[in-house]
Design a protein around this motif. Structure first.
Motif, PDB file in Angstrom:
ATOM      1  N   GLN A   3       0.841  -1.203   0.000  1.00  0.00           N
ATOM      2  CA  GLN A   3       0.000   0.000   0.000  1.00  0.00           C
ATOM      3  C   GLN A   3       0.869   1.242   0.000  1.00  0.00           C
ATOM      4  O   GLN A   3       1.924   1.275   0.642  1.00  0.00           O
ATOM      5  CB  GLN A   3      -0.893   0.030   1.243  1.00  0.00           C
ATOM      6  CG  GLN A   3      -2.154  -0.796   1.139  1.00  0.00           C
ATOM      7  CD  GLN A   3      -3.105  -0.524   2.293  1.00  0.00           C
ATOM      8  OE1 GLN A   3      -2.699  -0.466   3.440  1.00  0.00           O
ATOM      9  NE2 GLN A   3      -4.379  -0.343   1.988  1.00  0.00           N
ATOM     10  N   ALA A  23       3.866   7.040   2.332  1.00  0.00           N
ATOM     11  CA  ALA A  23       4.500   5.922   3.023  1.00  0.00           C
ATOM     12  C   ALA A  23       4.072   4.606   2.390  1.00  0.00           C
ATOM     13  O   ALA A  23       2.871   4.362   2.206  1.00  0.00           O
ATOM     14  CB  ALA A  23       4.120   5.948   4.500  1.00  0.00           C
ATOM     15  N   SER A  25       3.811   0.549   2.674  1.00  0.00           N
ATOM     16  CA  SER A  25       3.715  -0.458   3.738  1.00  0.00           C
ATOM     17  C   SER A  25       3.251  -1.783   3.155  1.00  0.00           C
ATOM     18  O   SER A  25       2.846  -1.869   2.000  1.00  0.00           O
ATOM     19  CB  SER A  25       2.739   0.010   4.818  1.00  0.00           C
ATOM     20  OG  SER A  25       1.435   0.147   4.283  1.00  0.00           O
ATOM     21  N   GLY A  26       3.335  -2.813   3.992  1.00  0.00           N
ATOM     22  CA  GLY A  26       2.929  -4.134   3.546  1.00  0.00           C
ATOM     23  C   GLY A  26       4.133  -5.002   3.249  1.00  0.00           C
ATOM     24  O   GLY A  26       5.193  -4.852   3.848  1.00  0.00           O
ATOM     25  N   LYS A  75      12.211   4.530   6.318  1.00  0.00           N
ATOM     26  CA  LYS A  75      10.772   4.595   6.578  1.00  0.00           C
ATOM     27  C   LYS A  75       9.942   4.271   5.334  1.00  0.00           C
ATOM     28  O   LYS A  75       8.711   4.362   5.378  1.00  0.00           O
ATOM     29  CB  LYS A  75      10.391   5.991   7.083  1.00  0.00           C
ATOM     30  CG  LYS A  75      11.002   6.356   8.422  1.00  0.00           C
ATOM     31  CD  LYS A  75      10.547   7.742   8.864  1.00  0.00           C
ATOM     32  CE  LYS A  75      11.130   8.093  10.216  1.00  0.00           C
ATOM     33  NZ  LYS A  75      10.716   9.458  10.664  1.00  0.00           N
ATOM     34  N   ASN A  76      10.608   3.918   4.245  1.00  0.00           N
ATOM     35  CA  ASN A  76       9.898   3.636   2.983  1.00  0.00           C
ATOM     36  C   ASN A  76       8.969   4.784   2.614  1.00  0.00           C
ATOM     37  O   ASN A  76       7.819   4.568   2.189  1.00  0.00           O
ATOM     38  CB  ASN A  76       9.104   2.328   3.074  1.00  0.00           C
ATOM     39  CG  ASN A  76      10.003   1.118   3.164  1.00  0.00           C
ATOM     40  OD1 ASN A  76      11.144   1.131   2.692  1.00  0.00           O
ATOM     41  ND2 ASN A  76       9.502   0.061   3.787  1.00  0.00           N
ATOM     42  N   THR A  77       9.464   5.975   2.763  1.00  0.00           N
ATOM     43  CA  THR A  77       8.636   7.164   2.580  1.00  0.00           C
ATOM     44  C   THR A  77       9.281   8.130   1.598  1.00  0.00           C
ATOM     45  O   THR A  77      10.506   8.310   1.605  1.00  0.00           O
ATOM     46  CB  THR A  77       8.404   7.866   3.923  1.00  0.00           C
ATOM     47  OG1 THR A  77       7.713   6.971   4.805  1.00  0.00           O
ATOM     48  CG2 THR A  77       7.549   9.119   3.757  1.00  0.00           C
TER      49      THR A  77
END
Length: 121
Positions: A3, A23, A25-26, A75-77
């Motif tokens: 996501q 961000a 996630s997953g 933070k994968n952001t």
């Protein structure tokens, strides 16, 4: 399942600033490029800014030094700092990322749901 969730959109007056965040996630093994696109009413989606995993950046011609894309890989952001906003920057802004969900899977192309940016006096 991967996501992308954007935040930070809103309304601002011409000349103002906004900071968008996205961000991921997953199930994420690795992330390659991350980017921001935008789509104004009755217009095609266009690239705003792109940042590769190595740090190389590319901006749409209309940016003209006003926007900055950055990433926090821990933070994968991905962020988009937008300054000196103009009325023509009004659009829905979408986050995009090339993500490998697992080591044995290919890179996939993922999109966020979009966040509205409105620049108006």
């Amino acid at each position: 399942q991967v996501q992308l969730v954007e935040s930070g959109g809103g309304s601002v007056q011409p000349g103002g600033s906004l900071r968008l965040s996205c961000a991921a996630s997953g199930s994420i093994f690795s992330i390659s490029a991350m980017a921001w696109y935008r789509q104004a009413p009755e217009k095609e989606r266009e690239l705003v800014a792109h940042k590769s995993s190595s740090g190389t950046t590319h901006y749409g011609d209309f940016v003209q030094g006003r926007f900055t894309i950055s990433r926090d890989n821990a933070k994968n952001t991905v962020y988009l700092e937008m300054n000196s906003l103009k009325t023509e920057d009004t659009a829905v802004y979408y986050c995009n990322a090339q993500i490998r969900p697992a080591s044995n899977l290919p890179l996939g192309n993922y999109w966020g749901q979009g966040t509205q940016v409105t620049v108006s006096s």
